[in-house]
Design a protein around this motif. Sequence first.
Motif, PDB file in Angstrom:
ATOM      1  N   THR A 120     -22.936   8.136   7.513  1.00 48.96           N
ATOM      2  CA  THR A 120     -23.097   8.378   8.943  1.00 48.96           C
ATOM      3  C   THR A 120     -21.805   7.997   9.657  1.00 48.96           C
ATOM      4  OG1 THR A 120     -25.449   7.872   8.787  1.00 48.96           O
ATOM      5  CG2 THR A 120     -24.464   7.808  10.978  1.00 48.96           C
ATOM      6  N   PRO A 121     -21.148   8.932  10.328  1.00 48.40           N
ATOM      7  CA  PRO A 121     -19.896   8.621  11.016  1.00 48.40           C
ATOM      8  C   PRO A 121     -20.102   7.532  12.085  1.00 48.40           C
ATOM      9  CG  PRO A 121     -20.197  10.991  10.866  1.00 48.40           C
ATOM     10  CD  PRO A 121     -21.473  10.361  10.428  1.00 48.40           C
ATOM     11  N   GLY A 122     -19.224   6.539  12.055  1.00 47.06           N
ATOM     12  CA  GLY A 122     -19.251   5.476  13.052  1.00 47.06           C
ATOM     13  C   GLY A 122     -20.257   4.368  12.774  1.00 47.06           C
ATOM     14  N   TYR A 123     -21.000   4.461  11.665  1.00 46.99           N
ATOM     15  CA  TYR A 123     -22.000   3.429  11.360  1.00 46.99           C
ATOM     16  C   TYR A 123     -21.307   2.111  11.035  1.00 46.99           C
ATOM     17  CZ  TYR A 123     -25.756   0.892   9.054  1.00 46.99           C
ATOM     18  OH  TYR A 123     -26.671  -0.065   8.693  1.00 46.99           O
ATOM     19  N   ASP A 124     -21.760   1.030  11.658  1.00 50.13           N
ATOM     20  CA  ASP A 124     -21.244  -0.317  11.404  1.00 50.13           C
ATOM     21  C   ASP A 124     -22.232  -1.029  10.490  1.00 50.13           C
ATOM     22  OD1 ASP A 124     -19.840  -2.685  11.472  1.00 50.13           O
ATOM     23  OD2 ASP A 124     -20.370  -3.175  13.546  1.00 50.13           O
ATOM     24  N   ARG A 125     -21.786  -1.365   9.293  1.00 51.56           N
ATOM     25  CA  ARG A 125     -22.674  -1.961   8.295  1.00 51.56           C
ATOM     26  C   ARG A 125     -23.288  -3.262   8.791  1.00 51.56           C
ATOM     27  NH1 ARG A 125     -20.526  -6.145   5.266  1.00 51.56           N
ATOM     28  NH2 ARG A 125     -21.931  -5.714   3.536  1.00 51.56           N
ATOM     29  N   LEU A 126     -24.479  -3.548   8.301  1.00 56.10           N
ATOM     30  CA  LEU A 126     -25.172  -4.784   8.640  1.00 56.10           C
ATOM     31  C   LEU A 126     -24.798  -5.863   7.636  1.00 56.10           C
ATOM     32  CD1 LEU A 126     -28.727  -3.342   9.359  1.00 56.10           C
ATOM     33  CD2 LEU A 126     -26.980  -3.982  11.028  1.00 56.10           C
ATOM     34  N   GLN A 127     -24.604  -7.068   8.136  1.00 55.88           N
ATOM     35  CA  GLN A 127     -24.317  -8.219   7.288  1.00 55.88           C
ATOM     36  C   GLN A 127     -25.463  -9.210   7.407  1.00 55.88           C
ATOM     37  OE1 GLN A 127     -20.554  -9.688   8.803  1.00 55.88           O
ATOM     38  NE2 GLN A 127     -19.530  -8.961   6.964  1.00 55.88           N
ATOM     39  N   SER A 128     -25.750  -9.902   6.312  1.00 56.03           N
ATOM     40  CA  SER A 128     -26.765 -10.948   6.307  1.00 56.03           C
ATOM     41  C   SER A 128     -26.069 -12.292   6.181  1.00 56.03           C
ATOM     42  CB  SER A 128     -27.724 -10.767   5.141  1.00 56.03           C
ATOM     43  OG  SER A 128     -28.369  -9.534   5.233  1.00 56.03           O
ATOM     44  N   LYS A 129     -26.343 -13.157   7.123  1.00 59.81           N
ATOM     45  CA  LYS A 129     -25.795 -14.515   7.087  1.00 59.81           C
ATOM     46  C   LYS A 129     -26.960 -15.467   6.876  1.00 59.81           C
ATOM     47  CE  LYS A 129     -21.694 -13.451   9.217  1.00 59.81           C
ATOM     48  NZ  LYS A 129     -20.392 -13.690   8.858  1.00 59.81           N
ATOM     49  N   MET A 130     -26.890 -16.260   5.820  1.00 61.85           N
ATOM     50  CA  MET A 130     -27.932 -17.239   5.529  1.00 61.85           C
ATOM     51  C   MET A 130     -27.672 -18.515   6.327  1.00 61.85           C
ATOM     52  SD  MET A 130     -29.913 -15.774   3.415  1.00 61.85           S
ATOM     53  CE  MET A 130     -29.923 -14.398   2.318  1.00 61.85           C
ATOM     54  N   THR A 131     -28.718 -18.999   6.977  1.00 58.91           N
ATOM     55  CA  THR A 131     -28.625 -20.215   7.775  1.00 58.91           C
ATOM     56  C   THR A 131     -29.752 -21.147   7.349  1.00 58.91           C
ATOM     57  OG1 THR A 131     -27.835 -18.892   9.634  1.00 58.91           O
ATOM     58  CG2 THR A 131     -28.574 -21.117  10.130  1.00 58.91           C
ATOM     59  N   THR A 132     -29.411 -22.408   7.119  1.00 69.41           N
ATOM     60  CA  THR A 132     -30.446 -23.368   6.749  1.00 69.41           C
ATOM     61  C   THR A 132     -31.258 -23.757   7.974  1.00 69.41           C
ATOM     62  OG1 THR A 132     -28.912 -25.209   7.032  1.00 69.41           O
ATOM     63  CG2 THR A 132     -29.145 -24.325   4.816  1.00 69.41           C
ATOM     64  N   VAL A 133     -32.515 -24.052   7.719  1.00 67.76           N
ATOM     65  CA  VAL A 133     -33.440 -24.430   8.774  1.00 67.76           C
ATOM     66  C   VAL A 133     -33.676 -25.929   8.675  1.00 67.76           C
ATOM     67  CG1 VAL A 133     -35.775 -24.091   9.669  1.00 67.76           C
ATOM     68  CG2 VAL A 133     -34.530 -22.169   8.668  1.00 67.76           C
ATOM     69  N   GLU A 134     -33.714 -26.601   9.808  1.00 70.07           N
ATOM     70  CA  GLU A 134     -33.966 -28.030   9.813  1.00 70.07           C
ATOM     71  C   GLU A 134     -35.336 -28.299   9.193  1.00 70.07           C
ATOM     72  OE1 GLU A 134     -34.325 -31.673  12.999  1.00 70.07           O
ATOM     73  OE2 GLU A 134     -33.069 -29.951  13.489  1.00 70.07           O
ATOM     74  N   GLY A 135     -35.394 -29.243   8.296  1.00 70.21           N
ATOM     75  CA  GLY A 135     -36.641 -29.550   7.613  1.00 70.21           C
ATOM     76  C   GLY A 135     -36.772 -28.823   6.283  1.00 70.21           C
ATOM     77  N   GLY A 136     -35.845 -27.949   5.986  1.00 73.74           N
ATOM     78  CA  GLY A 136     -35.856 -27.226   4.713  1.00 73.74           C
ATOM     79  C   GLY A 136     -36.111 -25.750   4.888  1.00 73.74           C
ATOM     80  N   GLY A 137     -35.487 -24.987   4.072  1.00 78.40           N
ATOM     81  CA  GLY A 137     -35.660 -23.546   4.109  1.00 78.40           C
ATOM     82  C   GLY A 137     -34.401 -22.843   4.559  1.00 78.40           C
TER      83      GLY A 137
END
Length: 108
Positions: free
Chosen positions: A33-50
Amino acid sequence: MTLSVAMSISLSGMQAQQNRAAATAKNVANAMTPGYDRLQSKMTTVEGGGVIARVQPSGEAALPGSSNVDLAEEMLNLVEAEIGFKANASAWETGADMWDVLISIKRD
């Protein structure tokens, strides 16, 4: 750490990897798809675990008439998401087995 907390952490890991795989699928589907900006996944820790996967556009420039999706990189992301999901699923199943043992001990 309690058993239920450990299972909750592994569940959040599976959900995060599922979000990551979904973002990768969208990238592959829109690779041409022309002009499509790829999606990135950023992992973030959650307070208390996870962990939580935050999906957002990369912000990288795309070449005119094309997208900034690299299919080789997307396949690598998919393999990493699969491995992460399987690891968290294994931890969750171990927790479920431990619950079964605890229940059988309590009944006896």
